[in-house]
Design a protein around this motif. Structure first.
Motif, PDB file in Angstrom:
ATOM      1  N   ALA A 183       0.947  -1.542   0.037  1.00  0.00           N
ATOM      2  CA  ALA A 183       0.441   0.255  -0.087  1.00  0.00           C
ATOM      3  C   ALA A 183       0.903   1.200  -0.056  1.00  0.00           C
ATOM      4  O   ALA A 183       0.520   1.478  -0.661  1.00  0.00           O
ATOM      5  N   MET A 184       2.049   1.664   0.948  1.00  0.00           N
ATOM      6  CA  MET A 184       2.710   2.388   0.675  1.00  0.00           C
ATOM      7  C   MET A 184       3.849   2.380  -0.318  1.00  0.00           C
ATOM      8  O   MET A 184       4.191   3.578  -0.158  1.00  0.00           O
ATOM      9  N   ARG A 185       3.554   1.797  -1.545  1.00  0.00           N
ATOM     10  CA  ARG A 185       4.650   1.929  -2.627  1.00  0.00           C
ATOM     11  C   ARG A 185       3.934   2.715  -3.509  1.00  0.00           C
ATOM     12  O   ARG A 185       4.995   3.440  -3.826  1.00  0.00           O
ATOM     13  N   GLU A 186       2.245   3.913  -2.761  1.00  0.00           N
ATOM     14  CA  GLU A 186       2.221   4.448  -3.945  1.00  0.00           C
ATOM     15  C   GLU A 186       2.905   6.137  -3.152  1.00  0.00           C
ATOM     16  O   GLU A 186       2.883   6.792  -3.886  1.00  0.00           O
ATOM     17  N   HIS A 187       3.002   6.098  -2.113  1.00  0.00           N
ATOM     18  CA  HIS A 187       3.534   7.274  -1.696  1.00  0.00           C
ATOM     19  C   HIS A 187       4.699   7.796  -2.000  1.00  0.00           C
ATOM     20  O   HIS A 187       6.161   6.716  -1.609  1.00  0.00           O
ATOM     21  N   PRO A 188       4.887   8.649  -2.982  1.00  0.00           N
ATOM     22  CA  PRO A 188       6.370   9.004  -3.786  1.00  0.00           C
ATOM     23  C   PRO A 188       7.186   9.471  -2.914  1.00  0.00           C
ATOM     24  O   PRO A 188       8.402   9.008  -2.843  1.00  0.00           O
ATOM     25  N   ALA A 189       7.322   9.343  -1.697  1.00  0.00           N
ATOM     26  CA  ALA A 189       8.251   9.815  -0.307  1.00  0.00           C
ATOM     27  C   ALA A 189       9.310   8.480  -0.265  1.00  0.00           C
ATOM     28  O   ALA A 189       9.918   8.075   0.629  1.00  0.00           O
ATOM     29  N   CYS A 192      10.370  -0.967   8.073  1.00  0.00           N
ATOM     30  CA  CYS A 192      10.678   0.296   8.122  1.00  0.00           C
ATOM     31  C   CYS A 192      10.867   0.612   7.000  1.00  0.00           C
ATOM     32  O   CYS A 192      11.120   0.318   5.758  1.00  0.00           O
ATOM     33  N   PHE A 193      10.281   2.403   6.907  1.00  0.00           N
ATOM     34  CA  PHE A 193      10.276   2.408   5.060  1.00  0.00           C
ATOM     35  C   PHE A 193      11.444   3.704   5.506  1.00  0.00           C
ATOM     36  O   PHE A 193      11.072   4.963   6.612  1.00  0.00           O
ATOM     37  N   TYR A 194      12.589   3.329   4.781  1.00  0.00           N
ATOM     38  CA  TYR A 194      13.202   4.696   4.744  1.00  0.00           C
ATOM     39  C   TYR A 194      12.533   5.527   3.355  1.00  0.00           C
ATOM     40  O   TYR A 194      12.153   5.317   2.236  1.00  0.00           O
ATOM     41  N   LEU A 195      12.611   6.938   3.681  1.00  0.00           N
ATOM     42  CA  LEU A 195      12.355   7.750   2.840  1.00  0.00           C
ATOM     43  C   LEU A 195      12.871   8.696   1.940  1.00  0.00           C
ATOM     44  O   LEU A 195      13.992   9.202   1.627  1.00  0.00           O
ATOM     45  N   THR A 244      11.379  15.375   4.657  1.00  0.00           N
ATOM     46  CA  THR A 244      10.323  16.362   4.813  1.00  0.00           C
ATOM     47  C   THR A 244       9.244  16.306   4.671  1.00  0.00           C
ATOM     48  O   THR A 244       7.965  16.475   4.990  1.00  0.00           O
ATOM     49  N   ALA A 245       9.145  14.377   4.285  1.00  0.00           N
ATOM     50  CA  ALA A 245       8.115  14.271   4.134  1.00  0.00           C
ATOM     51  C   ALA A 245       7.126  13.490   5.013  1.00  0.00           C
ATOM     52  O   ALA A 245       6.228  13.238   4.811  1.00  0.00           O
ATOM     53  N   ILE A 246       8.049  13.275   6.188  1.00  0.00           N
ATOM     54  CA  ILE A 246       7.540  12.596   6.896  1.00  0.00           C
ATOM     55  C   ILE A 246       5.807  12.490   6.975  1.00  0.00           C
ATOM     56  O   ILE A 246       5.038  11.519   7.675  1.00  0.00           O
ATOM     57  N   SER A 247       5.681  13.705   7.668  1.00  0.00           N
ATOM     58  CA  SER A 247       4.433  13.894   8.413  1.00  0.00           C
ATOM     59  C   SER A 247       3.284  13.575   7.564  1.00  0.00           C
ATOM     60  O   SER A 247       2.414  12.681   7.829  1.00  0.00           O
ATOM     61  N   SER A 248       3.815  13.633   6.118  1.00  0.00           N
ATOM     62  CA  SER A 248       2.035  12.859   5.260  1.00  0.00           C
ATOM     63  C   SER A 248       2.755  11.507   5.282  1.00  0.00           C
ATOM     64  O   SER A 248       1.344  11.497   4.255  1.00  0.00           O
ATOM     65  N   VAL A 249       3.901  10.664   5.464  1.00  0.00           N
ATOM     66  CA  VAL A 249       3.791   9.564   5.198  1.00  0.00           C
ATOM     67  C   VAL A 249       2.970   9.086   6.490  1.00  0.00           C
ATOM     68  O   VAL A 249       2.579   8.235   6.311  1.00  0.00           O
ATOM     69  N   LEU A 250       3.260   9.602   7.873  1.00  0.00           N
ATOM     70  CA  LEU A 250       2.891   9.336   8.223  1.00  0.00           C
ATOM     71  C   LEU A 250       1.108   9.650   8.551  1.00  0.00           C
ATOM     72  O   LEU A 250       0.270   8.580   9.366  1.00  0.00           O
ATOM     73  N   GLU A 251       0.311  10.518   7.805  1.00  0.00           N
ATOM     74  CA  GLU A 251      -0.477  10.590   7.949  1.00  0.00           C
ATOM     75  C   GLU A 251      -1.376   9.702   6.916  1.00  0.00           C
ATOM     76  O   GLU A 251      -2.308   8.974   7.179  1.00  0.00           O
ATOM     77  N   GLN A 252      -0.085   8.827   6.285  1.00  0.00           N
ATOM     78  CA  GLN A 252      -1.471   8.125   4.882  1.00  0.00           C
ATOM     79  C   GLN A 252      -0.957   6.435   5.790  1.00  0.00           C
ATOM     80  O   GLN A 252      -1.813   5.432   5.506  1.00  0.00           O
ATOM     81  N   PHE A 253       0.031   6.564   6.921  1.00  0.00           N
ATOM     82  CA  PHE A 253      -0.227   5.131   7.727  1.00  0.00           C
ATOM     83  C   PHE A 253      -1.590   5.058   8.750  1.00  0.00           C
ATOM     84  O   PHE A 253      -2.315   4.285   8.910  1.00  0.00           O
ATOM     85  N   ARG A 299      -3.698  -0.915  17.421  1.00  0.00           N
ATOM     86  CA  ARG A 299      -2.720  -2.001  16.740  1.00  0.00           C
ATOM     87  C   ARG A 299      -1.430  -2.072  17.067  1.00  0.00           C
ATOM     88  O   ARG A 299      -0.558  -2.781  15.818  1.00  0.00           O
ATOM     89  N   TYR A 300      -0.842  -0.710  16.225  1.00  0.00           N
ATOM     90  CA  TYR A 300       0.754  -0.653  16.189  1.00  0.00           C
ATOM     91  C   TYR A 300       1.382   0.596  16.999  1.00  0.00           C
ATOM     92  O   TYR A 300       0.386   1.603  17.764  1.00  0.00           O
ATOM     93  N   THR A 301       2.555   0.177  16.891  1.00  0.00           N
ATOM     94  CA  THR A 301       3.573   1.788  17.374  1.00  0.00           C
ATOM     95  C   THR A 301       3.545   1.994  15.656  1.00  0.00           C
ATOM     96  O   THR A 301       4.636   1.365  14.836  1.00  0.00           O
ATOM     97  N   LEU A 302       4.163   2.970  15.920  1.00  0.00           N
ATOM     98  CA  LEU A 302       4.747   4.104  15.213  1.00  0.00           C
ATOM     99  C   LEU A 302       5.422   5.054  15.387  1.00  0.00           C
ATOM    100  O   LEU A 302       5.309   5.592  15.530  1.00  0.00           O
ATOM    101  N   SER A 303       7.234   4.718  15.212  1.00  0.00           N
ATOM    102  CA  SER A 303       7.527   5.906  15.338  1.00  0.00           C
ATOM    103  C   SER A 303       8.618   6.646  14.415  1.00  0.00           C
ATOM    104  O   SER A 303       8.712   5.376  13.166  1.00  0.00           O
ATOM    105  N   ASP A 304       8.910   7.419  14.183  1.00  0.00           N
ATOM    106  CA  ASP A 304       9.232   8.567  13.446  1.00  0.00           C
ATOM    107  C   ASP A 304      11.981   8.434  13.278  1.00  0.00           C
ATOM    108  O   ASP A 304      11.072   9.169  14.590  1.00  0.00           O
TER     109      ASP A 304
END
Lengths: 442, 227
Positions: free
Chosen positions: A77-83, A243-246, A250-259, A268-273
Motif C-alpha cells: 500500500a505504501m508503495r504508492e507514496h512518492p516519498a 521500516c520505510f526509508y524515505l 521533509t515528507a515524514i508528516s505526510s507519510v505518517l498521515e498515510q499510515f 494495533r500498532y506502534t509508529l515512530s519516526d
C-alpha cells in the motif's frame, strides 16, 4: 578566407600595438571569469548539497505491529507514496521486517572461545544485501554470497570466521535465547558468505542480565534470512516491524498521515519516526555561508562590470579612429566591425582559458575551503549537533568532482557570450560614419 | 575622370547647404588645389569625391559612372586614396605595416605586398632603417611621406589630400610638393589638394576657389577657361 586572414593579421597587429589597453581587458575578463566561476561553483555546490540533504538524510518510519497481515500488506500500500524510498519491490523489501534476536551461545557452541564474547547478534532481514550495514557500505562481502537457497544459511563476520576457523559451506549451530521461549533453541545454519565490517554495528542488544541497550554492538553480527527465523520460531517474532526509508525527510508528516489512514486503529500498532539531521544541518550551514559568498560575488561582479565597461569604452574609442582610417582606405564596414569582434574575442578566449586552468587548479582548495567553512558555521550555529566527518568528506568530494566542471563551463559560456554581444554591437556602431574626425576642422 | 555634377550637400535636414550645385572635373595627370575660407566646404568636397559622404543632390561620377553605383568602399579600394593633415597612420605599426595594411585592403597580400611597400617607401625617401620603426617615432615629414606611400602603393589614380603640408615646415612642405609633382608628372596621378598654403597653391596646375558653396576656377586657369 583571405578576408579572414587579413582581418586576423591586422587584429593581431592592433592587439600587439595597443597591448596596454588589451592587457587591461584581459585582466578584467579574467577577474570576471574567476568571479563567475566561484559564483557557479557555489550555485552548483549548494544545489547538490540541497539534493544530498533531501535524499541522504536518514529519515525513516518504523511500524511495529503484531498483525502479520498488516505488516504484509502495508509495504504494498505504501508503495504508492512518492516519498517512500524506491517504489519498486526490491527496494521496498529492504525496508521490510527486521528483527534483532539475541543469540546466546552455550559452552559447547562454536563461538564459546576463551576471552571472547559468548554472544552473537542475529540480524534477520528479507534482503540482507540491503540491510543497513551493507547498504551504507559499512559491511562488505569479502567471500561467498548472500543467501539464495532454501536451506538455512548465514553470513558471518570475517573476524568471527577466522577465530573459529570457519569457511564457506561449513555448518554451524547456534543456541538462541528467544522471546517467548523459555529454553534456548537450536538453529543449524550453513555459512554462505563472510563479510568485513568497518565500524561496529549500531543495534539494540541485550546485556547478560537481559537489559536492552542501543549502541555500537560489542558482539559480532550474523545475518540470516528473515524467513529462517520466521518459519522456525513464529512465536519469537511476536512483533514485526516495517521500516520505510524515505526519499525526502521533509515528507515524514505526510507519510505518517498515510499510515494512519491505512491503519485507523492506533491500538494495533506502534509508529515512530527517526531522522538523522546531519545533512540538513550542513544544508543550513551552507545556506548561511552561501549568503556571504553570493553577496561578495555580486559586489565583485558589479565592480568588474564597471571596469569592463570602461576598458571596452577605452578600446572602442581608440579603435574608432582606426576604424575611420580603415574605412578611408576602402575597408568594408563589416570587416572593420569583424576585426573589433575578433580582437575582443582573442583576448577574451585567452583570458577565459588562462583563468579556467587556474580555476581547475583552484578547485580542490575551493572545495576544501567551502566544506570547511560550512562545517565551521554548522558547529557555531547549530550547537549540540556533531557534524560527521564522513558527510563533510563526501561534500568536499562532491564539490570538487562536479562543481568545478559545471562552473568552468558556465563561467566561460557567460563571459564569452557577453564579449560576443559587445563585439556584435560594434557592427551597429561601425555602420555609422566614423570618418569625419579624420579631417581637421576647417 | 572624377567629376562633380551639380553637387549639393548639407549635413542635416535642418542645416544650410555647404555646397550648392557644384560642377568640377578632375583628370589624371593634373595637380589641383582647392582653397577658400574656413568652413567653406573644402573638406566636404574631398569627402564627397572619395565616397565618404553622399551628395544630397547631384552626382559624383568616375569615368561617367555614378559613385552610387560603384560604391564608396570599392572606389577607395581601387581608384581613390586619401592623405590627411595629421597623417592618420596607425602609430603603433611600422611604416611598412601601415603601407601593407592599405595594400591588403586593396586586394593584394603576402610577400608581394611587403615588397611593394618597401619599394614605394624607398622611392619616397624613407630609408630602410626607418621602415620598420613605429611611425610615431618618425618625424612629421617622414610620417607624411609614409602616408603618401600608403596612398600610392594601392595604385589609386586619384589622390585626395587634406592640408597635407599643414603640420610641416617650409622645407618639408617643399619636399612633399616635389613628391606630388613627381606623382602627377611621372605616374599620371590626379592630385586634389585642399589647402591654405600659398606654396602648394603655386605649385598646382589648376586652382579652385570655394566660396558660398560654389566652386570656381581661379587665376590663369580661370582666365583660360573664360577665354
Amino acid at each position: 578566407m583571405r578576408n579572414f586572414s587579413t582581418i586576423a593579421k591586422r587584429a593581431f597587429r592592433t592587439i600587439s600595438g595597443k597591448w596596454k589597453g588589451y592587457a587591461l581587458l584581459l585582466l578584467v575578463v579574467a577577474a570576471i571569469t574567476l568571479t563567475l566561476y566561484i559564483f557557479f561553483f557555489w550555485l552548483d555546490a549548494s544545489a547538490r548539497l540541497a539534493t544530498q540533504a533531501r535524499t541522504s538524510t536518514e529519515a525513516c518510519i518504523l511500524l511495529q505491529s503484531n498483525d502479520r497481515q498488516q505488516i504484509g500488506s502495508l509495504p504494498q500500500a505504501m508503495r504508492e507514496h512518492p516519498a517512500v524510498k524506491g517504489s519498486d519491490t526490491t527496494t521496498l523489501l529492504t525496508a521490510s521486517p527486521v528483527n534483532f534476536v539475541n543469540a546466546v551461545s552455550r559452552q559447547d557452541s562454536p563461538f564459546d572461545l576463551p576471552g571472547e564474547s559468548d554472544q552473537v547478534l542475529v540480524s534477520a532481514h528479507t534482503d540482507i544485501a540491503m540491510s543497513d550495514a551493507f547498504r551504507t557500505g559499512n559491511a562488505s562481502l569479502v567471500e561467498g554470497a548472500f543467501p539464495t537457497g532454501s536451506d538455512p544459511q548465514v553470513v558471518i563476520e570475517d573476524v568471527l570466521a577466522k577465530r573459529n576457523g570457519l569457511q564457506i559451506g561449513d555448518s554451524i549451530s547456534m543456541s538462541l535465547s528467544l522471546p517467548g521461549y523459555t529454553e534456548p533453541h537450536q538453529l543449524n545454519l550453513r555459512v554462505c558468505g563472510i563479510y568485513h565490517l568497518q565500524q561496529p554495528i549500531e543495534a539494540t542488544y541485550y546485556t547478560s542480565d537481559g537489559t536492552p541497550v542501543y549502541g555500537a554492538s560489542p558482539y559480532s553480527s550474523v545475518f540470516v534470512p528473515f524467513d529462517t527465523l520466521a518459519v522456525r520460531f513464529p512465536d519469537a517474532l511476536s512483533q514485526d516491524s516495517v521500516c520505510f526509508y524515505l526519499t525526502d525527510f521533509t515528507a515524514i508528516s505526510s507519510v505518517l498521515e498515510q499510515f494512519r489512514q491505512l491503519n485507523p486503529d492506533p491500538a494495533r500498532y506502534t509508529l515512530s519516526d527517526f531522522t538523522d539531521y546531519r545533512y540538513e544541518q550542513l544544508l543550513q550551514a551552507s545556506q548561511a555561508v552561501g549568503r556571504l559568498i553570493l553577496a561578495a560575488v555580486w559586489i565583485f561582479i558589479g565592480m568588474e562590470l564597471l571596469i569592463l565597461f570602461f576598458a571596452i569604452l577605452s578600446i572602442l574609442r581608440s579603435y574608432y579612429k582606426d576604424a575611420g582610417i580603415l574605412i578611408a582606405l576602402g575597408e568594408r564596414r563589416r570587416c572593420v566591425a569583424a576585426q573589433f569582434l575578433f580582437q575582443i574575442l582573442v583576448v577574451g578566449v585567452v583570458a577565459v582559458s588562462v583563468t579556467l586552468v587556474g580555476a581547475f587548479l583552484l578547485t580542490p582548495l575551493l572545495a576544501t575551503l567551502a566544506s570547511g567553512q560550512i562545517v565551521h558555521t554548522a558547529a557555531e550555529t547549530l550547537p549540540g549537533n556533531a557534524v560527521e566527518i564522513g558527510a563533510i568528506e563526501n561534500m568536499a568530494r562532491l564539490l570538487e568532482e562536479h562543481g568545478g566542471n559545471f562552473a568552468m563551463l558556465y563561467a566561460s559560456i557567460a563571459v564569452l557570450s557577453v564579449l560576443v554581444l559587445l563585439g556584435l554591437s560594434s557592427f551597429f556602431l561601425f555602420s555609422h560614419t566614423p570618418t569625419r574626425r579624420l579631417f581637421d576642422k576647417e | 575622370m572624377l567629376s562633380m555634377q551639380k553637387v549639393s550637400f548639407r549635413y542635416g535636414k535642418n542645416t544650410d547647404y555647404v555646397l550648392s550645385g557644384v560642377d568640377a572635373d578632375f583628370v589624371p595627370g593634373k595637380f589641383y588645389t582647392v582653397f577658400g575660407p574656413s568652413g567653406s566646404g573644402k573638406t566636404t568636397c574631398l569627402s564627397l569625391l572619395g565616397g565618404l559622404d553622399t551628395p544630397t543632390a547631384g552626382e559624383v561620377l568616375l569615368d561617367g559612372i555614378s559613385l552610387r553605383q560603384i560604391g564608396g568602399e570599392e572606389l577607395r579600394r581601387k581608384h581613390v586614396s586619401y592623405i590627411f593633415q595629421n597623417y592618420m597612420l596607425f602609430p603603433y605599426m611600422s611604416a611598412v605595416q601601415n603601407v601593407v595594411t592599405a595594400i591588403e585592403i586593396s586586394g593584394k597580400g603576402g610577400r608581394e605586398a611587403k615588397q611593394e611597400a618597401e619599394k614605394v617607401l624607398l622611392s619616397l625617401g624613407i630609408e630602410e632603417k626607418d621602415m620598420y620603426r613605429k611611425v610615431r617615432k618618425l618625424s612629421g615629414g617622414q610620417q607624411q611621406r609614409v602616408a603618401i606611400a600608403r596612398s600610392v602603393a594601392t595604385g589609386s589614380r586619384y589622390i585626395l589630400a587634406d592640408e597635407p603640408t599643414g603640420n610641416l615646415d617650409k622645407k618639408n612642405a617643399q619636399m612633399i610638393i616635389d613628391i606630388f609633382l613627381r606623382l602627377v608628372r611621372e605616374q599620371e596621378k590626379c592630385l586634389v589638394v585642399v589647402t591654405h598654403s600659398q606654396q602648394v597653391r603655386d605649385a598646382s596646375d589648376i586652382r579652385y576657389e570655394l566660396t558660398d558653396g560654389q566652386l570656381s576656377l581661379w587665376g590663369e586657369a580661370a582666365e583660360y577657361a573664360e577665354f
